[in-house]
Design an enzyme around this catalytic site. Structure first.
Site, PDB file in Angstrom:
ATOM      1  N   CYS A 168       0.805  -1.230   0.000  1.00 50.27           N
ATOM      2  CA  CYS A 168       0.000   0.000   0.000  1.00 50.27           C
ATOM      3  C   CYS A 168       0.834   1.275   0.000  1.00 50.27           C
ATOM      4  O   CYS A 168       0.276   2.375  -0.061  1.00 50.27           O
ATOM      5  CB  CYS A 168      -0.946   0.001   1.199  1.00 50.27           C
ATOM      6  SG  CYS A 168      -1.994  -1.466   1.253  1.00 50.27           S
ATOM      7  N   HIS A 308      -1.740   8.196   5.927  1.00 50.31           N
ATOM      8  CA  HIS A 308      -2.162   6.920   5.341  1.00 50.31           C
ATOM      9  C   HIS A 308      -3.589   6.610   5.808  1.00 50.31           C
ATOM     10  O   HIS A 308      -4.437   6.256   5.002  1.00 50.31           O
ATOM     11  CB  HIS A 308      -1.192   5.817   5.754  1.00 50.31           C
ATOM     12  CG  HIS A 308      -1.357   4.543   5.009  1.00 50.31           C
ATOM     13  ND1 HIS A 308      -1.329   4.468   3.636  1.00 50.31           N
ATOM     14  CD2 HIS A 308      -1.557   3.264   5.448  1.00 50.31           C
ATOM     15  CE1 HIS A 308      -1.500   3.218   3.259  1.00 50.31           C
ATOM     16  NE2 HIS A 308      -1.641   2.457   4.336  1.00 50.31           N
ATOM     17  N   GLU A 319       0.054   5.258  13.560  1.00 50.78           N
ATOM     18  CA  GLU A 319       0.572   6.287  12.653  1.00 50.78           C
ATOM     19  C   GLU A 319       0.469   7.671  13.284  1.00 50.78           C
ATOM     20  O   GLU A 319       1.416   8.462  13.234  1.00 50.78           O
ATOM     21  CB  GLU A 319      -0.200   6.258  11.331  1.00 50.78           C
ATOM     22  CG  GLU A 319       0.282   7.308  10.336  1.00 50.78           C
ATOM     23  CD  GLU A 319      -0.549   7.374   9.070  1.00 50.78           C
ATOM     24  OE1 GLU A 319      -0.116   8.063   8.125  1.00 50.78           O
ATOM     25  OE2 GLU A 319      -1.635   6.749   9.017  1.00 50.78           O
ATOM     26  N   LYS A 337      -9.228   8.768   2.457  1.00 48.64           N
ATOM     27  CA  LYS A 337      -9.654   7.441   2.005  1.00 48.64           C
ATOM     28  C   LYS A 337     -11.151   7.199   2.156  1.00 48.64           C
ATOM     29  O   LYS A 337     -11.709   6.334   1.481  1.00 48.64           O
ATOM     30  CB  LYS A 337      -8.870   6.355   2.739  1.00 48.64           C
ATOM     31  CG  LYS A 337      -7.436   6.190   2.237  1.00 48.64           C
ATOM     32  CD  LYS A 337      -6.736   5.044   2.918  1.00 48.64           C
ATOM     33  CE  LYS A 337      -5.384   4.747   2.275  1.00 48.64           C
ATOM     34  NZ  LYS A 337      -4.399   5.821   2.478  1.00 48.64           N
ATOM     35  N   HIS A 342      -9.663   2.811  -0.109  1.00 46.47           N
ATOM     36  CA  HIS A 342      -8.235   2.516  -0.015  1.00 46.47           C
ATOM     37  C   HIS A 342      -7.814   1.870  -1.325  1.00 46.47           C
ATOM     38  O   HIS A 342      -8.065   0.687  -1.562  1.00 46.47           O
ATOM     39  CB  HIS A 342      -7.957   1.586   1.163  1.00 46.47           C
ATOM     40  CG  HIS A 342      -6.493   1.361   1.422  1.00 46.47           C
ATOM     41  ND1 HIS A 342      -5.494   1.945   0.668  1.00 46.47           N
ATOM     42  CD2 HIS A 342      -5.852   0.616   2.364  1.00 46.47           C
ATOM     43  CE1 HIS A 342      -4.321   1.560   1.114  1.00 46.47           C
ATOM     44  NE2 HIS A 342      -4.506   0.754   2.156  1.00 46.47           N
ATOM     45  N   PHE A 401       1.646  -3.398   3.808  1.00 43.64           N
ATOM     46  CA  PHE A 401       1.852  -4.742   4.334  1.00 43.64           C
ATOM     47  C   PHE A 401       3.302  -5.160   4.080  1.00 43.64           C
ATOM     48  O   PHE A 401       3.881  -4.857   3.034  1.00 43.64           O
ATOM     49  CB  PHE A 401       0.918  -5.741   3.643  1.00 43.64           C
ATOM     50  CG  PHE A 401      -0.500  -5.700   4.137  1.00 43.64           C
ATOM     51  CD1 PHE A 401      -0.841  -5.081   5.330  1.00 43.64           C
ATOM     52  CD2 PHE A 401      -1.508  -6.296   3.396  1.00 43.64           C
ATOM     53  CE1 PHE A 401      -2.150  -5.066   5.783  1.00 43.64           C
ATOM     54  CE2 PHE A 401      -2.832  -6.287   3.848  1.00 43.64           C
ATOM     55  CZ  PHE A 401      -3.144  -5.665   5.038  1.00 43.64           C
TER      56      PHE A 401
END
Length: 412
Positions: A168, A308, A319, A337, A342, A401
């Site tokens: 991602c 993110h 985060e 998002k 996403h 990931f």
């Protein structure tokens, strides 16, 4: 001891977007800053038996009309979206592919999964009708680099081209890679960002098993809710976000309007787990500090962060805590998002375009669907409505990931 090199700023001269929030940068920006209810979220018949049967899809886009039947057949959908976004970005930059030095034009496009839906389709064909029914186009249409290849062929770029796959964070890493190519003098122009389209039963089923996606089937439009106390997972989206970057002297020589600068890039690896982020956020903190150092910018100079912010239980507070440690609690933070979904490997490209527009217009988009901020979030998250603000410097962060982290520093 050698003197530290002056920071290199890549000039951003063109923007291109295709998202579930809108076709084109202008339409997406309007939706992200003005709309209160996300659009483009719909139930998918192919996913009807899964806990998450919905995703963000692009509507109002006739790829056959834009690309032609013959060209469309030679591209998977993620490559089609990349080409459409690239065309907008090149036109926005005022570039003429007929007259540029094509050997000095690079293309770097990130994608997490490439043409995964076509893999699904071909697996079903082989299982049901035998190996002779498998398409010979499987490899060229589905490999991650096919989006970059398709853009090169469409615009006539003969410089370095590559696909980037860091889950991602792919789109952000692609932009960082393009920044490095420009700084090294390998090219004068780079078309870079991310593209993704993964309406795949296999992928969504796996994400459901992983408990990474939201299961709010009764209200899909409200399912993606970054930084909200009640968040339960992300919602997959499709799209492409590409930018035209240039060496500053190249942009000056052709009197190109510069929309922003990418001034710094940093990347790191958690080396912690296959799908879970480092619970202390050390990886994204390292990437962010590296980007600030690369840019010659202090944390206190950053006024806005497009985070993110996936809406997963773990990601958002980890985060946010890292952002607070590095930047303090003054930057205005958002996640877009909830409006775009996403888009996995495309997310960094899409969100960097939105960060450029935020810098230009001095306007921070709201985080849609955010009703009650998670008390573990130690930063100021903009929600309810867009916020006008004065800032010269912004940051885009991405996590993927496998522990792939990336950060960009942008300036007006």
């Amino acid at each position: 001891m050698t003197a530290r090199q002056e920071p290199f700023s890549a000039a951003v001269t063109g923007l291109g977007l295709v998202t579930a929030a809108g076709v084109g940068a202008k339409a997406t920006w309007h939706a992200v800053t003005q709309e209160t209810v996300p659009g483009g979220v719909s139930h998918q018949e192919e996913l009807a038996d899964l806990p998450c049967d919905f995703m963000y899809t692009i509507t109002g886009l006739d790829t056959t009309e834009l690309l032609g039947v013959a060209a469309q057949r030679l591209m998977d959908r993620f490559s089609q979206l990349a080409v459409i976004a690239a065309r907008e970005a090149v036109a926005d930059a005022g570039l003429d592919p007929e007259s540029w030095d094509s050997s000095r034009v690079a293309v770097v496009i990130g994608s997490a999964h490439g043409g995964l839906p076509f893999y699904d389709e071909q697996h079903v064909a082989m299982a049901g009708r035998g190996a002779r029914r498998v398409s010979p186009k499987l490899a060229p249409l589905t490999v991650v680099n096919s989006a970059a290849s398709s853009v090169c062929m469409d615009v006539g770029a003969h410089g370095p081209s590559m696909g980037v796959a860091t889950a991602c964070s792919s789109g952000t890493v692609a932009l960082g890679t393009a920044h490095q190519l420009l700084r090294a003098g390998v090219c004068d122009i780079a078309i870079a960002g991310g593209a993704e389209s993964v309406l795949s039963r296999l992928l969504i089923a796996s994400a459901c098993q992983m408990k990474a996606v939201s299961t709010r089937r009764d209200n899909p439009a409200a399912a993606c809710r970054p930084f909200d106390a009640g968040r339960d997972g992300f919602v997959v989206g499709e799209g492409a976000g590409l930018l035209v970057l240039e060496r500053p002297e190249h942009a000056r020589a052709r009197h190109a309007p510069v929309r922003a600068h990418i001034r710094g890039y940093g990347a790191s690896s958690d080396a912690y787990a296959a799908v879970a982020p480092d619970p202390e956020g050390k990886g994204i903190e390292r990437a962010l500090r590296a980007a600030l150092t690369d840019a010659g910018v202090a944390g206190g100079d950053v006024g806005h962060v497009n985070a993110h912010g996936t809406s997963t239980v773990a990601n958002d507070h980890i985060e946010a805590a890292a952002l607070q440690r590095v930047l303090g609690d003054h930057p205005l933070v958002t996640s877009t998002k909830a409006m775009t979904g996403h888009a996995l490997g495309a997310a960094g490209g899409i969100e960097t375009v939105l960060t450029v527009l935020a810098l230009e217009q001095q306007l921070v988009p709201p985080t849609a669907n955010l009703e009650v901020v998670d008390p573990r979030i130690p930063v100021e998250v903009v929600h309810t409505e867009a916020r006008q603000a004065a800032f010269q410097c912004a940051v885009k962060t991405s996590l993927g990931f496998g522990g792939h982290n990336a950060a960009l520093v942008l300036t007006r």
